[in-house]
Design a protein around this motif. Structure first.
Motif, PDB file in Angstrom:
ATOM      1  N   PRO A  71       0.842  -1.199   0.000  1.00  0.00           N
ATOM      2  CA  PRO A  71       0.000   0.000   0.000  1.00  0.00           C
ATOM      3  C   PRO A  71       0.879   1.251   0.000  1.00  0.00           C
ATOM      4  N   SER A  72       0.555   2.216  -0.855  1.00  0.00           N
ATOM      5  CA  SER A  72       1.423   3.383  -1.023  1.00  0.00           C
ATOM      6  C   SER A  72       1.014   4.571  -0.157  1.00  0.00           C
ATOM      7  N   VAL A  73      -0.171   4.521   0.450  1.00  0.00           N
ATOM      8  CA  VAL A  73      -0.626   5.585   1.345  1.00  0.00           C
ATOM      9  C   VAL A  73      -1.026   4.952   2.669  1.00  0.00           C
ATOM     10  N   ARG A  74      -0.413   5.393   3.741  1.00  0.00           N
ATOM     11  CA  ARG A  74      -0.728   4.822   5.047  1.00  0.00           C
ATOM     12  C   ARG A  74      -0.939   5.933   6.067  1.00  0.00           C
ATOM     13  N   VAL A  75      -1.960   5.738   6.917  1.00  0.00           N
ATOM     14  CA  VAL A  75      -2.296   6.697   7.972  1.00  0.00           C
ATOM     15  C   VAL A  75      -2.219   5.991   9.313  1.00  0.00           C
TER      16      VAL A  75
END
Length: 368
Positions: free
Chosen positions: A147-151
């Motif tokens: 996954p390229s976007v992580r929060v």
């Protein structure tokens, strides 16, 4: 007869202006910076992997921590007690500023963290990643391997959201109300997600911020290098570099664009004749909500730092800051602008020069 006494004439408003007040040298190029609200302390993420705390008045720097590769992002959490940094080692570090100790370390990515942001309410920290690998004979990017976007939860470090977005993803930003997060990638694609539901809100593509090279080598280059929501939360701004036939030259138009993030509709962009050529890497809104700066690397033209009026999109003031600018921040009162810079490395008398710079500019002619 009209009164022509100059003493009775209203004083015209001062023209907006940025004036360099101070320069602080650091051993290694600065890739990202953060400021305390009062503007007295800066935090710098550096090419040598260090995260530095810098006292503006004295220029004194103290290394708080270190990444195993380039330190690429830094964010001060509300309250000013904790600092989060990211690096090309894919790790996020939480540091307690009072004790100087690391609170936690999270392996967020297997590849680089390109950009880092903290939500205004202090609840979330976002990091973006992704490696450009040719996905076909047309050289379009291959899907990501993670996954390229992580929060993450800013308090506990727990993972909140993971989203697949075509890599590499090079920019991330939170909305002023901390309800949404936006990310931009190499291909000029921008996506916005809702943080409570985890659902996609909108996604669109701009061909004005990416390039396909047909000279010297075939590949894509550019993309979205910085994102900022307008302070009222209505619009999303992106910057990078306009298309060019030879991406290796770095001679695309210095470009920002603004969008209605709910629909992806483009509202405005750098006006023709008001810019030169070069890669723009930094965006920052002035606290008055009416002005913003864009900065980066200059290929050809007269400026690599410019101040714009948000409503009209006009370039109000610009200068050649002489070195690559990687990040920009205003102090909370809007009276100071801080710049992260990298200058050319030179070997003289058997020693390499210090090539990191933090630059402080005073801001005049703008409201608080």
């Amino acid at each position: 007869m009209a009164d022509t006494d100059p003493k009775s004439s209203p004083t015209p408003p001062a023209e907006p202006k940025l004036t360099k007040a101070k320069e602080i040298q650091l051993p290694s190029a600065v890739l990202a910076l953060e400021s305390t609200p009062d503007g007295k302390t800066l935090f710098a993420a550096c090419l040598d992997g260090s995260v530095q705390r810098v006292t503006v008045e004295t220029g004194e720097a103290l290394a708080l921590g270190r990444h195993d590769s380039y330190a690429s992002g830094v964010a001060l959490l509300p309250g000013g007690q904790q600092l989060v940094s990211s690096g090309y080692d894919g790790v996020l570090h939480w540091m307690d500023l009072a004790s100087g100790k690391e609170l936690r370390s999270v392996q967020a990515h297997q590849f680089w963290s390109w950009d880092l942001a903290a939500s205004p309410d202090g609840r979330w920290v976002a990091s973006v990643t992704g490696q450009y690998r040719a996905g076909s004979y047309k050289y379009d990017p291959a899907p990501g391997t993670e996954p390229s976007v992580r929060v993450y939860d800013a308090v506990t470090g727990a993972l909140k959201h993971s989203w697949d977005f075509l890599p590499p993803v090079q920019a991330v930003a939170f909305s002023p109300d901390s309800r949404r997060v936006a990310a931009g990638n190499l291909m000029g694609e921008v996506a916005v997600w809702d943080l409570e539901t985890g659902r996609s809100v909108s996604q669109w593509k701009t061909d004005d911020l990416t390039s396909w090279g047909i000279i010297k080598s075939h590949h894509f280059l550019g993309g979205v290098f910085a994102l900022e929501f307008s302070p009222d939360g209505e619009h999303l701004y992106a910057c990078g570099m306009g298309p060019m036939r030879d991406p290796m030259a770095g001679n695309g138009v210095q470009r920002w664009q603004s969008f209605d993030w709910k629909t992806g509709r483009k509202l405005d962009q750098t006006h023709e004749g008001e810019s030169g050529q070069g890669l723009m890497e930094a965006l920052a809104f002035h606290p008055d909500g009416k002005h913003f700066v864009m900065a980066g690397r200059l290929f050809q033209g007269t400026w690599n730092l410019a101040l714009f009026e948000a409503a009209s999109g006009r370039n109000l003031f610009s200068i050649d800051a002489k070195h690559r600018i990687t990040d920009a921040r205003f102090s909370a009162d809007g009276q100071l602008l801080f710049l992260a810079k990298a200058r050319q490395q030179e070997l003289k008398y058997g020693r390499w020069n210090e090539f990191g710079l933090l630059e402080i500019h005073t801001v005049s002619g703008l409201g608080a």
